[in-house]
Design a protein around this motif. Structure first.
Motif, PDB file in Angstrom:
ATOM      1  N   MET A   1      85.558   6.396  40.578  1.00 41.02           N
ATOM      2  CA  MET A   1      86.439   6.875  39.508  1.00 41.02           C
ATOM      3  C   MET A   1      85.987   8.209  38.915  1.00 41.02           C
ATOM      4  N   LYS A   2      85.270   8.986  39.733  1.00 40.93           N
ATOM      5  CA  LYS A   2      84.852  10.324  39.323  1.00 40.93           C
ATOM      6  C   LYS A   2      85.241  11.317  40.409  1.00 40.93           C
ATOM      7  N   LEU A   3      85.494  12.544  39.986  1.00 40.61           N
ATOM      8  CA  LEU A   3      85.726  13.656  40.905  1.00 40.61           C
ATOM      9  C   LEU A   3      84.619  14.663  40.675  1.00 40.61           C
ATOM     10  N   TYR A   4      84.006  15.136  41.770  1.00 40.17           N
ATOM     11  CA  TYR A   4      82.938  16.124  41.680  1.00 40.17           C
ATOM     12  C   TYR A   4      83.424  17.409  42.358  1.00 40.17           C
ATOM     13  N   SER A   5      83.325  18.511  41.645  1.00 42.80           N
ATOM     14  CA  SER A   5      83.838  19.781  42.167  1.00 42.80           C
ATOM     15  C   SER A   5      82.742  20.832  42.159  1.00 42.80           C
ATOM     16  N   ALA A   6      82.681  21.614  43.249  1.00 38.14           N
ATOM     17  CA  ALA A   6      81.650  22.643  43.402  1.00 38.14           C
ATOM     18  C   ALA A   6      82.283  24.021  43.431  1.00 38.14           C
ATOM     19  N   SER A   7      81.747  24.882  42.637  1.00 38.73           N
ATOM     20  CA  SER A   7      82.071  26.298  42.588  1.00 38.73           C
ATOM     21  C   SER A   7      80.707  26.959  42.437  1.00 38.73           C
ATOM     22  N   PRO A   8      80.577  28.075  41.756  1.00 38.69           N
ATOM     23  CA  PRO A   8      79.212  28.473  41.420  1.00 38.69           C
ATOM     24  C   PRO A   8      78.501  27.400  40.588  1.00 38.69           C
ATOM     25  N   ILE A   9      79.268  26.535  39.906  1.00 38.44           N
ATOM     26  CA  ILE A   9      78.696  25.431  39.148  1.00 38.44           C
ATOM     27  C   ILE A   9      79.248  24.112  39.666  1.00 38.44           C
ATOM     28  N   LEU A  10      78.628  23.008  39.224  1.00 40.44           N
ATOM     29  CA  LEU A  10      79.018  21.670  39.653  1.00 40.44           C
ATOM     30  C   LEU A  10      79.538  20.909  38.444  1.00 40.44           C
TER      31      LEU A  10
ATOM     32  N   SER B   1      73.773  21.460  35.614  1.00 38.30           N
ATOM     33  CA  SER B   1      72.969  22.665  35.808  1.00 38.30           C
ATOM     34  C   SER B   1      71.682  22.268  36.507  1.00 38.30           C
ATOM     35  N   GLY B   2      71.208  23.081  37.368  1.00 39.38           N
ATOM     36  CA  GLY B   2      70.009  22.785  38.155  1.00 39.38           C
ATOM     37  C   GLY B   2      69.881  23.743  39.310  1.00 39.38           C
ATOM     38  N   HIS B   3      70.999  23.989  39.984  1.00 44.56           N
ATOM     39  CA  HIS B   3      70.989  24.987  41.050  1.00 44.56           C
ATOM     40  C   HIS B   3      70.976  26.384  40.447  1.00 44.56           C
ATOM     41  N   THR B   4      70.340  27.312  41.150  1.00 47.25           N
ATOM     42  CA  THR B   4      70.244  28.689  40.668  1.00 47.25           C
ATOM     43  C   THR B   4      71.190  29.632  41.392  1.00 47.25           C
ATOM     44  N   SER B   5      72.011  29.081  42.294  1.00 48.91           N
ATOM     45  CA  SER B   5      72.997  29.897  42.995  1.00 48.91           C
ATOM     46  C   SER B   5      74.239  29.034  43.235  1.00 48.91           C
TER      47      SER B   5
ATOM     48  N   VAL C   1      76.932  26.534  44.318  1.00 54.58           N
ATOM     49  CA  VAL C   1      76.944  25.197  44.931  1.00 54.58           C
ATOM     50  C   VAL C   1      78.002  25.195  46.025  1.00 54.58           C
ATOM     51  N   MET C   2      77.597  24.874  47.257  1.00 52.60           N
ATOM     52  CA  MET C   2      78.484  24.977  48.410  1.00 52.60           C
ATOM     53  C   MET C   2      79.080  23.642  48.846  1.00 52.60           C
ATOM     54  N   SER C   3      78.376  22.534  48.576  1.00 56.66           N
ATOM     55  CA  SER C   3      78.847  21.248  49.096  1.00 56.66           C
ATOM     56  C   SER C   3      78.349  20.114  48.220  1.00 56.66           C
ATOM     57  N   VAL C   4      79.180  19.069  48.079  1.00 62.01           N
ATOM     58  CA  VAL C   4      78.792  17.868  47.346  1.00 62.01           C
ATOM     59  C   VAL C   4      79.105  16.642  48.188  1.00 62.01           C
ATOM     60  N   LEU C   5      78.281  15.615  48.022  1.00 60.26           N
ATOM     61  CA  LEU C   5      78.398  14.404  48.830  1.00 60.26           C
ATOM     62  C   LEU C   5      78.048  13.194  47.972  1.00 60.26           C
ATOM     63  N   CYS C   6      78.921  12.198  47.958  1.00 64.01           N
ATOM     64  CA  CYS C   6      78.635  10.924  47.291  1.00 64.01           C
ATOM     65  C   CYS C   6      77.994   9.977  48.293  1.00 64.01           C
ATOM     66  N   TRP C   7      76.875   9.361  47.895  1.00 63.95           N
ATOM     67  CA  TRP C   7      76.218   8.387  48.763  1.00 63.95           C
ATOM     68  C   TRP C   7      75.761   7.217  47.897  1.00 63.95           C
ATOM     69  N   ASP C   8      76.479   6.099  48.019  1.00 60.47           N
ATOM     70  CA  ASP C   8      76.173   4.925  47.225  1.00 60.47           C
ATOM     71  C   ASP C   8      76.209   5.312  45.746  1.00 60.47           C
ATOM     72  N   LYS C   9      75.129   5.125  45.010  1.00 65.28           N
ATOM     73  CA  LYS C   9      75.105   5.476  43.590  1.00 65.28           C
ATOM     74  C   LYS C   9      74.527   6.867  43.344  1.00 65.28           C
ATOM     75  N   PHE C  10      74.327   7.627  44.424  1.00 59.33           N
ATOM     76  CA  PHE C  10      73.745   8.952  44.303  1.00 59.33           C
ATOM     77  C   PHE C  10      74.784  10.037  44.573  1.00 59.33           C
ATOM     78  N   LEU C  11      74.539  11.213  44.006  1.00 58.08           N
ATOM     79  CA  LEU C  11      75.308  12.410  44.318  1.00 58.08           C
ATOM     80  C   LEU C  11      74.338  13.426  44.890  1.00 58.08           C
ATOM     81  N   LEU C  12      74.696  14.030  46.014  1.00 56.36           N
ATOM     82  CA  LEU C  12      73.875  15.075  46.615  1.00 56.36           C
ATOM     83  C   LEU C  12      74.646  16.387  46.589  1.00 56.36           C
ATOM     84  N   SER C  13      73.956  17.471  46.298  1.00 58.32           N
ATOM     85  CA  SER C  13      74.589  18.785  46.251  1.00 58.32           C
ATOM     86  C   SER C  13      73.708  19.792  46.968  1.00 58.32           C
TER      87      SER C  13
END
Length: 421
Positions: free
Chosen positions: A268-277, A292-296, A298-310
């Motif tokens: 029930m969440k949508l994750y969107s990547a631009s220069p920010i996430l 916030s965390g990346h310094t450049s 964000v090119m890709s996002v991936l949901c895996w179980d209860k984790f989000l990877l960027s």
């Protein structure tokens, strides 16, 4: 596809000249042409071997480079132990791939001292290569119930491939560059300039969804809705009407300031990547959190179980977890230390299960390679190489997966089970 095993003794001319330089005042310098396997000078004023002191120093550095590439998140000091990044890190030191082979112009053939292969791994193999696109492949899809593979490209076409023969059985001119493509059930969604094309591969129903301004770079589905990330920094939303078998406009999300290049929906969440996430609530369409965390970029996002990877052009992959307060925080940061400074960036992520049903992640890097890692350890399983960058990765049935590169070529891969390794 079968590849001949390359000889290991290397370049004959370089092999015959191996040994100290004949010029004493330059004896501490190593010939970089010799290192690349193409020195043609005889005598050569530089070393055709590594000095003893360099071997020791570089040996330790290389071991750290190959086996110590899993970084630790400084922000996690004092936190409970994390399972991320604590498995075997790298395994065997891999052989070096011949860059001239990758470019298609190695003149040494079987005598080359470097590996002539498109990959390094015992966990998967290359089945075949599909050629037809003239420019970078931007999407790969396998609609449910179809015996066809679809690919799209900046060459303005969508190609249809027979999954039994591997032959291209159709090419559809889209009238402009295709930015992305996904499938959901029998539906195929194609992002082009100023529109999203929706095709039902079973009923041959076709719709053109208007609303985007500029190129559509990202598509995803979730909670009965279709989402499109556009060049004008918006996320457009359509709801599917089963009664009319059509997609109806729902809303437009416009908190981003730059083009939206990646989208993923889950829980029930949508994750969107631009220069920010950013994180959106699918029930209210409100932005819940800006990560916030990346310094450049964000090119890709991936949901895996209860984790989000960027992944980002800052050369890192971040693993985010949900805290008790309901916010996402970085639990682990993996840095691609092996990528040259001139080619920094992790362009795309794809998660899947291997032949033993173990989770792995494919990370497309800006150096024209894909790194394959075990999860959650980030222990390296193998590498895939190409002439140009690979932005399209797609999971298939029966242990298959697909990659598409900047030259327009698709490759079909197969996971290998343990008993076949």
């Amino acid at each position: 596809m079968d590849f001949e095993q390359p000889d290991r003794y290397g370049n004959r001319r370089a092999y015959q000249r191996a040994g100290p330089s004949q010029v004493p005042d330059r004896s501490n310098k190593v010939c970089f042409h010799w290192q690349a396997g193409r020195c043609s000078r005889h005598p050569c004023p530089f070393l055709h071997s590594d000095p003893p002191q360099t071997v020791l120093a570089d040996g330790a550095a290389k071991r750290g480079h190959l086996h110590g590439h899993v970084s630790r998140n400084p922000a996690s000091a004092g936190a409970p132990p994390s399972k991320w990044g604590k498995g075997r890190a790298g395994g065997k030191a891999p052989d070096k791939i011949c860059n001239y082979f990758l470019a298609g112009n190695c003149s040494f053939g079987d005598r080359c001292r470097f590996l002539h292969s498109w990959f390094m791994s015992d966990s998967f193999s290359l089945l075949t290569q599909l050629q037809g696109h003239q420019k970078v492949v931007t999407g790969i899809a396998l609609p449910s119930g179809s015996d066809k593979l679809y690919s799209c490209s900046k060459d303005e076409s969508v190609r249809v491939w027979d999954t039994q023969t591997g032959k291209c059985v159709g090419a559809i001119n889209m009238g402009g560059e295709v930015g992305c493509m996904i499938s959901e059930g029998p539906w195929l969604f194609i992002g082009v300039a100023n529109a999203v094309k929706a095709w039902n591969t079973q009923t041959t129903t076709e719709q053109s969804l208007d609303g985007p301004v500029g190129q559509v770079y990202a598509l995803t589905v979730g909670n009965g809705m279709l989402f499109a990330g556009t060049q004008d920094a918006r996320i457009l939303v359509w709801k599917f009407s089963a009664a009319g078998n059509v997609f109806e406009p729902a809303t437009s999300l416009s908190d981003h300031r730059h083009a939206v290049v990646s989208l993923v929906a889950g829980a029930m969440k949508l994750y969107s990547a631009s220069p920010i996430l950013q994180v959106w609530d699918l029930a209210t369409f409100q932005c819940l959190q800006t990560l916030s965390g990346h310094t450049s970029v964000v090119m890709s996002v991936l949901c895996w179980d209860k984790f989000l990877l960027s992944s980002s052009l800052d050369n890192t992959i971040k693993v985010w977890v949900l805290t008790d307060a309901g916010n996402l925080e970085v639990a682990y940061t993996h840095e691609e230390e092996h990528v040259p400074t001139c080619a920094l960036g992790v362009l795309a992520l794809c998660g899947m299960l291997d032949a033993e049903a173990k989770p792995v992640i494919l990370c497309s890097c800006n150096d024209n390679s894909i790194r394959v890692y075990d999860l959650p350890s980030f222990g390296e399983r193998g590498r895939i190489f190409s002439k140009q960058e690979m932005r399209a990765i797609q999971v298939g049935p029966g242990g298959l997966f697909f990659t598409g590169d900047g030259t327009g070529e698709l490759k079909v891969w197969q996971w290998s089970s343990k008993q076949n390794n």
